[in-house]
Motif scaffolding. Sequence first.
Motif, mmCIF file in Angstrom:
data_model
loop_
_atom_site.group_PDB
_atom_site.id
_atom_site.type_symbol
_atom_site.label_atom_id
_atom_site.label_comp_id
_atom_site.label_asym_id
_atom_site.label_seq_id
_atom_site.Cartn_x
_atom_site.Cartn_y
_atom_site.Cartn_z
ATOM 1 N N TYR A 139 28.685 -13.793 40.306
ATOM 2 C CA TYR A 139 28.319 -12.609 39.521
ATOM 3 C C TYR A 139 27.466 -13.007 38.322
ATOM 4 O O TYR A 139 27.685 -14.053 37.716
ATOM 5 C CB TYR A 139 29.577 -11.900 39.010
ATOM 6 C CG TYR A 139 30.397 -11.257 40.086
ATOM 7 C CD1 TYR A 139 30.142 -9.951 40.479
ATOM 8 C CD2 TYR A 139 31.431 -11.943 40.705
ATOM 9 C CE1 TYR A 139 30.900 -9.350 41.469
ATOM 10 C CE2 TYR A 139 32.192 -11.350 41.690
ATOM 11 C CZ TYR A 139 31.926 -10.056 42.071
ATOM 12 O OH TYR A 139 32.671 -9.458 43.046
ATOM 13 N N VAL A 140 26.535 -12.138 37.972
ATOM 14 C CA VAL A 140 25.699 -12.319 36.784
ATOM 15 C C VAL A 140 25.820 -11.060 35.943
ATOM 16 O O VAL A 140 25.674 -9.943 36.446
ATOM 17 C CB VAL A 140 24.221 -12.572 37.164
ATOM 18 C CG1 VAL A 140 23.338 -12.579 35.936
ATOM 19 C CG2 VAL A 140 24.092 -13.883 37.925
ATOM 20 N N THR A 175 24.287 -21.324 39.382
ATOM 21 C CA THR A 175 23.630 -20.019 39.329
ATOM 22 C C THR A 175 22.403 -20.145 38.439
ATOM 23 O O THR A 175 22.480 -20.714 37.355
ATOM 24 C CB THR A 175 24.592 -18.945 38.787
ATOM 25 O OG1 THR A 175 25.752 -18.929 39.614
ATOM 26 C CG2 THR A 175 23.959 -17.576 38.813
ATOM 27 N N ALA A 196 27.668 -15.818 33.692
ATOM 28 C CA ALA A 196 27.952 -15.912 35.125
ATOM 29 C C ALA A 196 29.415 -16.228 35.372
ATOM 30 O O ALA A 196 30.106 -16.779 34.517
ATOM 31 C CB ALA A 196 27.072 -16.987 35.770
#
Length: 168
Positions: free
Chosen positions: A129-130, A68, A59
């Motif tokens: 973001y992943v 996250t 992430a």
Amino acid sequence: SGNRAGLGNGIAASGYSKYDGNQAAWLNVYNTVPQLQTTASILNTNLQSGFKYTLSFDAAASTTSYATYADLLAGTNVVMTAQVGSLTKNFASHQASEEFSPTPSDPSVGEALAIRLRVTGGSWNAQAYVDNLRLTKTDTSGDSTAPTPDPLTWSQVPTAVADGDIMM
């Protein structure tokens, strides 16, 4: 207003490092907890006992102070959560991995599997973001039953009959 999510292209050009691939899933933080969830047809499998499930991901985020999460769901039940907190723009610094081995009596065995991505914290219009989201399933039941007949026994012991020849 509301949640937005999708696939981000070209994020390496925006200063993200250790990014692997062409796309990463992104979640845009607005007023509610943003999330993405697979459908049952994506994974197309049910939770089974006798297996170990490993959920992992990398992430990164446009600003810090994020948490996250990747949840493994069986039906509507969260059976495991992998978490990364306080993100920066470096994917290599923020990796999560969790394992789960359901027992035969687990009430979620037999339920359809799904993965849900969630983000909490950060500013209202930042992105998390992943990348490299993986779910692996490893058989843990093992085969402990010896084969019959035992391959280490001979019905007739090998006997030398000539130079370089044996009879069995």
